[in-house]
Design a protein around this motif. Sequence first.
Motif: not given
Length: 304
Positions: A109, A113, A117
């Motif tokens: 996870t 993320k 980005e």
Amino acid sequence: MKDISWDDYKIAYQVAIDGSLSKAGISLRINHATVLRRINQLEQALEVKLFIRHQRGYKLTDAGCVLMDEMPEMLANFSSLENKLQNVEGDISGELRITTVSSFSPVITPSLKAFREAYPKIRLKLISTDDIVPLDSGAAHVSLRAGPCPTGGDIIVKNLTKIRTAYYATQGYVDEYGKPNSANELNQHQWVLPTPDKYRIPFVNYVVDKIDKDRIVFQSNHFPDIHEAVIAGMGIGPLGEHQAKLHPSMVKVDLDIGNKDESIWFVYHKDLKHSARIQCFYQFLIAALSSNSLLEKSNKPSHD
């Protein structure tokens, strides 16, 4: 041929799989009335009955059996077409569907993320399940599988990383009950373990073969539940070393178990070999995981 929506065929196929309108509605996330309306609409357009209505559900007619036989290949072909069209430009954008085992979800996870980005046009969908999701179904673009090296003529497999698993208990548990010092003492302790469908896993099988089943005080078919129960102090249970290091109260229980390192494989369909999204995601994960001291990157060769 009359104008028929492709979605109507998919809805009918889901009814054939589930055997009822209500179950198909749940699977498709649409209401019961919509499923019924679309089935009626398809049958009227085709001028053929696909289902026989019974109190216990929907049974297939001969025409319905043909639908059931032909749809899997059609869905796979459409998925392949979708993948090829989306990858023509080589743009790092669009939806990226990833399936992985539940025990690896907490590891990946943070990397997801960071990937988002770096590539904000990407939309991520994570399917966390211990079942194998067929890549030719189109449900997932990438499968991060655990265990032995996956095989199959239509997939490409790369060895991504390893997760170290060991048995742990809280300091509170150890203060009250101590730790087993040998296999003969395992039966003197309380255990937090997966349900029997996971007993084939070597590090689970090692324990269940040596204890009475009434020593298992908590079971779940979902590894995150197991991990939380161990952290809560319910007993001794399996935990990834990366998770144990986040909880200073955890005490490692040394057991003589071989093959405690579990390989994670990066798997995708051969039709996606030139996908910019897939290749970029793989390289990103390799860099992210290799910089994480809690995991050990494997140096085994990939299978292209």
